[in-house]
Scaffold this motif. Structure first.
Motif, mmCIF file in Angstrom:
data_model
loop_
_atom_site.group_PDB
_atom_site.id
_atom_site.type_symbol
_atom_site.label_atom_id
_atom_site.label_comp_id
_atom_site.label_asym_id
_atom_site.label_seq_id
_atom_site.Cartn_x
_atom_site.Cartn_y
_atom_site.Cartn_z
ATOM 1 N N GLN A 280 0.823 -1.206 0.000
ATOM 2 C CA GLN A 280 0.000 0.000 0.000
ATOM 3 C C GLN A 280 0.858 1.258 0.000
ATOM 4 O O GLN A 280 0.632 2.179 -0.773
ATOM 5 N N PHE A 281 1.875 1.286 0.884
ATOM 6 C CA PHE A 281 2.726 2.465 1.019
ATOM 7 C C PHE A 281 4.038 2.348 0.251
ATOM 8 O O PHE A 281 4.805 3.309 0.191
ATOM 9 N N GLY A 282 4.324 1.185 -0.317
ATOM 10 C CA GLY A 282 5.485 1.027 -1.197
ATOM 11 C C GLY A 282 6.835 1.042 -0.517
ATOM 12 O O GLY A 282 7.853 1.326 -1.169
ATOM 13 N N TYR A 283 6.890 0.734 0.779
ATOM 14 C CA TYR A 283 8.166 0.784 1.494
ATOM 15 C C TYR A 283 8.849 -0.583 1.421
ATOM 16 O O TYR A 283 8.667 -1.436 2.281
ATOM 17 N N THR A 284 9.656 -0.798 0.391
ATOM 18 C CA THR A 284 10.370 -2.064 0.212
ATOM 19 C C THR A 284 11.875 -1.897 0.252
ATOM 20 O O THR A 284 12.605 -2.890 0.294
ATOM 21 N N LYS A 285 12.356 -0.650 0.218
ATOM 22 C CA LYS A 285 13.795 -0.387 0.242
ATOM 23 C C LYS A 285 14.076 0.834 1.103
ATOM 24 O O LYS A 285 13.329 1.811 1.058
ATOM 25 N N VAL A 286 15.154 0.768 1.883
ATOM 26 C CA VAL A 286 15.498 1.880 2.766
ATOM 27 C C VAL A 286 15.838 3.115 1.928
ATOM 28 O O VAL A 286 16.386 3.006 0.832
#
Length: 316
Positions: A280-286
């Motif tokens: 949903q928020f697209g947080y897959t990479k730092v």
């Protein structure tokens, strides 16, 4: 009163409301704005550049949240405010009347939150709000962890990878980055405790940090198998709902498989948290270097994820 433009009139008269507009409209209603602003206000500057007044705090907080929801860098967020009317309206800005914050202003606000540990405070404020509404209960915890990737390339100024990130092996695949550990309420699936570590930290090492003192049940996958902790938990009256692990000497019996299936059906709700954060928020990479900066972002993401998962109950 802000001047009405042809663009704003056209926006109001359009025939369809976009998904972004609907999402921002929902979050407008469920975020506890007053409590969050009160926590940040003592640290927010009263004067801006050359003595001019700074951007309104409410505007900067809304911009920060949109960065989390849409995975936008500081520069991309500045561009979005010029390009997207729904985002400007959510931030309380008008293209003709207001000065748009530039990427440096957005960056400084994020650094302010990081410096004073305010994202962790915001997560706690959100959880307090959910608890007051009876949505975050006590009694049982589900624990789980997920890996967030970091760039493994050494083609940078320092000629090295981020020294605070580490690699780990999961199955036959190697991953480099950090790990988010969460403890979630077994009734609602909302997260009450978070810890952030390098990816090579074992899941079981964070277990004591994720369990609340008044919990009476614990659920987790095979990564949390530990006979010593199991005995201590049972001695303390805590139900140990960690999935059983097979070995060559002791394969799982049919009763063990039924137990694992039942425990998996209970703790499956904790996966919804990671689905929202990653899909949903697209947080897959730092986005940043170092654990501390990325942990600050994770705390804000977890708080916003709890609000998103509880949005229907909060609006009813």
């Amino acid at each position: 009163m802000k001047q009405t433009t042809f663009a704003s009139l056209a926006f109001e008269r359009k025939k369809k409301q976009t998904r972004r507009e609907r999402f921002l409209g929902v979050m407008e209603k469920v975020v506890p704005w007053a409590a969050l602003l009160a926590a940040i206000a003592p640290h927010y500057p009263t004067t801006g550049r050359r003595g001019r007044p700074p951007m309104p705090l409410a505007t900067m907080l809304r911009i920060f949240f949109m960065q989390q929801w849409y995975t936008l860098s500081d520069r991309a967020m500045e561009d979005a405010l010029y390009e997207i009317e729904s985002m400007r309206r959510f931030a309380g800005l008008a293209l003709t009347d207001d000065a748009m914050p530039d990427e440096t202003t957005i960056l400084k606000f994020r650094h302010l939150l990081e410096k004073h540990g305010l994202t962790g405070q915001m997560m706690n404020i959100i959880n307090d709000t959910l608890e007051e509404r009876g949505l975050l209960l006590k009694g049982g915890t589900m624990v789980d962890a997920t890996i967030i990737h970091a760039p493994p390339s050494t083609k940078n100024r320092d000629k090295q990878r981020d020294p605070e990130m580490h690699q780990t092996k999961k199955g036959n695949q190697w991953y480099f980055g950090m790990k988010i550990h969460v403890g979630a309420d077994v009734n609602s699936g909302l997260v009450h405790t978070v810890s952030v570590t390098p990816a090579n930290a074992s899941d079981i090492s964070q277990l004591p940090e994720l369990v609340r003192e008044d919990d009476r049940a614990l659920f987790g996958d095979k990564g949390y198998v530990n006979n010593q902790l199991k005995r201590l938990a049972r001695k303390a009256g805590l139900f140990w709902g960690v999935s059983l692990k097979a070995s060559k000497a002791h394969p799982l019996t049919e009763a063990d498989k039924r137990f694992n299936h039942k425990m998996s059906s209970i703790r499956a709700r904790v996966e919804h948290v990671f689905r929202v954060i990653k899909r949903q928020f697209g947080y897959t990479k730092v986005r940043y270097k170092g654990i501390a900066k990325n942990a600050a972002q994770v705390f804000s993401l977890i708080g916003l994820t709890n609000l998103y998962l509880a949005r229907r109950a909060l609006m009813s």
